[in-house]
Design an enzyme around this catalytic site. Structure first.
Site, mmCIF file in Angstrom:
data_model
loop_
_atom_site.group_PDB
_atom_site.id
_atom_site.type_symbol
_atom_site.label_atom_id
_atom_site.label_comp_id
_atom_site.label_asym_id
_atom_site.label_seq_id
_atom_site.Cartn_x
_atom_site.Cartn_y
_atom_site.Cartn_z
ATOM 1 N N ASP A 105 23.628 74.323 28.465
ATOM 2 C CA ASP A 105 24.009 72.910 28.526
ATOM 3 C C ASP A 105 22.880 71.960 28.915
ATOM 4 O OD1 ASP A 105 26.578 72.960 27.512
ATOM 5 O OD2 ASP A 105 27.414 73.693 29.405
ATOM 6 N N ASP A 165 30.900 73.636 21.733
ATOM 7 C CA ASP A 165 30.345 72.593 22.601
ATOM 8 C C ASP A 165 28.833 72.441 22.419
ATOM 9 O OD1 ASP A 165 32.465 74.261 23.502
ATOM 10 O OD2 ASP A 165 32.457 73.360 25.485
ATOM 11 N N GLY A 223 36.276 85.371 16.589
ATOM 12 C CA GLY A 223 36.410 84.187 17.433
ATOM 13 C C GLY A 223 37.443 84.383 18.528
ATOM 14 N N TRP A 241 34.281 68.064 20.135
ATOM 15 C CA TRP A 241 32.843 68.419 20.162
ATOM 16 C C TRP A 241 32.357 68.639 18.732
ATOM 17 C CZ3 TRP A 241 31.414 66.615 24.398
ATOM 18 C CH2 TRP A 241 31.782 67.066 25.673
HETATM 19 N N1 GLY Z 1 31.464 72.078 27.622
HETATM 20 C C1 GLY Z 1 32.484 72.535 28.474
HETATM 21 C C2 GLY Z 1 33.744 71.788 28.340
HETATM 22 O O1 GLY Z 1 33.920 70.995 27.428
HETATM 23 O O2 GLY Z 1 34.610 71.991 29.186
#
Ligand code: GLY
Length: 392
Positions: A105, A165, A223, A241
């Site tokens: 991240d 994400d 998945g 996302w």
């Molecule tokens: N990227 C982690 C979430 O959206 O919770």
């Protein structure tokens, strides 16, 4: 299916007056929060409406710095710039000392804090921090499978997977290529989105949250969800996302094939919205459900549609801008906080994680504010008022 596009267009759209009023309310709350959240950061989600102060940890602190930068851009008040610069120093320290960065991240953390600082003020320390973060992220690239490994130690068999994400972390790599002239970062980002879109988009245009890659062959394997309701459901924030992630990669790559991908992911999101346009945390739930909402998913989707509309033909641009303005209206009215006594956050009714039979989460930040919801709400307001040059 809860909506058709025609019914969606009958809803009221956010106009400039409403957006400006919402922005002024948000700026007032950000200003009131600064004394607590300059040297420290808000927790990922609020507790009974209120964020607690934390160190610069987790994947979520950059959103708050991004909020401060947006407040600075709107007001031109140096108070915000000075606070954001204090936080940039914290991000430099964090990446230099590798504090809580054993994950992908880096874009969420460093695009909105340090790339933003460099774009807005030319801050060279911020550029260095963002480059260190880009190098760190690049270290998670796996040639076998051509993707960025989301979690766990790099190459760890149990975590050899990508997650949707991550599309929001790719702009840090595109930016790193632009600022250094080294195309390797963008090359990894482009390979990652290619791999991701091959496996996470289902035939019905919903998306998987995470997808394992076979370590031996590099081929997509299977998945599973992490935060969605079921392995085969559409986690609302994951779908969002996808919307914004595709738009951001399109901005950098201009690969025309992504237009169709964007339409598929976005149309699924729009057509599955409940009647009040604020998604439940998973699209398994629809109008009348008592499950909690995830307002942050709506805010992310609005930003993605407004970004992508810049590159579409007039008819499609009108479609997605129209949808974005209607969801933004609903968000401002139902979730925009105007009462500092009720919450020190900006966007109410988010859900960080909700437990279910098929996911591995515990309830966290359910019907609360979260820092990314606040950020994308502010970004959506900013995008609606100005021709904003993005931090991504
Ligand atoms: N990227 C982690 C979430 O959206 O919770």
């Amino acid at each position: 299916m809860a909506q058709t596009f025609d019914t969606l267009m009958k809803y009221p759209a956010a106009d400039e007056g409403l957006v400006r009023e919402a922005m002024e309310a948000a700026i007032g709350i950000v200003r009131a929060d600064l004394p607590v959240f300059t040297d420290r950061f808000p927790s990922s989600n609020s507790f009974h409406g209120f964020y607690e102060a934390t160190e610069n940890v987790e994947w979520t602190t950059g959103f708050w710095t991004g909020v401060i930068w947006l407040a600075y851009e709107y007001t031109k008040d140096d108070t915000f710039k000075e606070a954001a610069c204090v936080q940039v120093d914290s991000f430099f320290h964090r990446i230099e000392n590798k504090i809580d960065v054993n994950h992908h991240d880096m874009g969420f953390l460093f695009s909105l804090s340090c790339v933003a600082a460099h774009k807005l003020t030319g801050n060279e320390k911020a550029r260095q921090a963002a480059l260190m973060a880009a190098n760190h992220l690049a270290g998670r690239y796996r040639e076998k499978g051509k993707f960025l490994q989301a979690w766990g130690s790099v190459g760890e068999a149990a975590e050899y997977r990508l997650i949707i994400d991550c599309l929001l972390n790719l702009p840090l790599l595109y930016w790193a290529s632009e600022t250094t002239g080294n195309g390797q970062y963008a090359h990894m980002a482009e390979n990652h989105i290619r791999t991701a879109m091959k496996c996470i988009l289902r035939e019905d245009d919903s998306t998987y949250h995470t997808y394992f890659i076979d370590m031996e062959t590099g081929k997509p394997s299977y998945g599973v969800t992490h935060q969605g309701n079921r392995n085969n459901s559409a986690w609302a924030r994951g779908q969002a996302w996808g919307i914004y992630g595709i738009a951001l990669s399109f901005h950098y790559l201009k690969d025309e094939s992504y237009i169709r991908l964007f339409e598929r992911v976005t149309d699924f999101f729009l057509c599955h919205l409940p009647k009040d346009l604020i998604p439940y945390w998973d699209f398994d739930f629809d109008t009348g459900s008592t499950e909690p909402r995830d307002s942050s998913a709506a805010a992310i989707a609005v930003c993605g549609m407004l970004e992508m509309a810049k590159y579409l033909d007039a008819k499609k641009a009108e479609k997605y801008t129209g949808a974005a303005k209607r969801i933004l209206y609903a968000l401002i009215q139902a979730c925009g906080n105007r009462e500092p006594a009720k919450s020190n956050g900006l966007l109410l009714h988010g859900t960080y994680a909700r437990d279910s039979k098929e996911n591995t989460c515990k309830n966290r930040g359910v019907d609360e504010c979260n820092t990314w919801g606040d950020y994308f709400y502010m970004e959506a307001l900013t995008r609606s008022l100005t021709d904003w040059e993005m931090y991504w």
